[in-house]
Design a protein around this motif. Structure first.
Motif, short mmCIF file in Angstrom:
data_model
loop_
_atom_site.label_atom_id
_atom_site.label_comp_id
_atom_site.label_asym_id
_atom_site.label_seq_id
_atom_site.Cartn_x
_atom_site.Cartn_y
_atom_site.Cartn_z
N LEU A 44 60.71 -18.59 69.49
CA LEU A 44 60.31 -19.84 68.85
C LEU A 44 59.32 -19.58 67.73
O LEU A 44 58.47 -18.69 67.82
N ARG A 48 58.31 -24.86 67.16
CA ARG A 48 59.10 -24.86 68.40
C ARG A 48 60.60 -24.86 68.16
O ARG A 48 61.38 -25.39 68.94
N THR A 59 61.86 -16.64 74.67
CA THR A 59 61.57 -17.90 75.34
C THR A 59 62.85 -18.45 75.96
O THR A 59 63.90 -18.45 75.32
N GLU A 69 65.83 -26.13 69.90
CA GLU A 69 64.47 -26.62 69.72
C GLU A 69 63.89 -26.97 71.07
O GLU A 69 64.56 -27.57 71.91
N LEU A 70 62.64 -26.62 71.27
CA LEU A 70 61.93 -27.01 72.48
C LEU A 70 61.30 -28.37 72.23
O LEU A 70 60.19 -28.48 71.72
N PRO A 73 57.76 -29.91 76.11
CA PRO A 73 57.13 -28.74 76.72
C PRO A 73 57.46 -28.58 78.21
O PRO A 73 57.40 -27.48 78.75
#
Length: 146
Positions: A44, A48, A59, A69-70, A73
């Motif tokens: 990332l 993110r 990740t 995309e994160l 969280p």
């Protein structure tokens, strides 16, 4: 003596990287199947989003939208910092040139591709490739780096 020692240590450095990446690939697939959700593996950036810079922190996160995309969280599963004494160049080449690998809930990946592990610029030697099949199978191949 030092150059000879570097020659002996280079395969161990490459093997350490490969071991970490293999474990990450197997974990990605296993979590996708066991949770029945899509799981993404990538590195990332600060926003993110998957950066495509594979020689950094790996990740794992749930990514039901398959966007790389994160977004939340709470979807973060794990992070692994890949570091050894000798720098390696790690590249990913895959169908569609996505900057991430996404495992579906059935255990398959969205694309075929190869991770290539070579000594850093200016150093020649042997390298390795992790070949990732869309069905989830991963194999290791030797290669000569430029």
């Amino acid at each position: 003596g030092v150059p000879a020692m570097r020659t002996l240590l280079a395969p161990a450095t490459t093997d350490a990287y490969i071991s970490t990446y293999l474990q990450a690939l197997h974990t990605t697939r296993h979590l996708a199947v066991s949770s029945r959700r899509g799981v993404t593996l990538c590195t990332l950036d600060a926003t993110r989003r998957c950066s495509g810079r594979w020689a950094q922190r790996l990740t794992l996160f749930f990514d039901d939208a398959r966007r790389g995309e994160l977004l939340d969280p709470d979807n973060l599963i794990a992070e692994a910092h890949v570091s050894t004494g000798e720098p390696l160049t790690v590249t990913w080449r895959g169908f569609g040139e996505r900057r991430f690998l996404h495992a579906r809930a059935n255990g398959s990946y969205r694309q075929n591709g190869r991770f290539t592990f070579c000594p850093a610029a200016g150093r020649t030697g042997s390298g390795r490739q992790l070949v990732v099949n869309v069905t989830g199978r991963v194999r290791v191949e030797r290669m000569v780096c430029p």
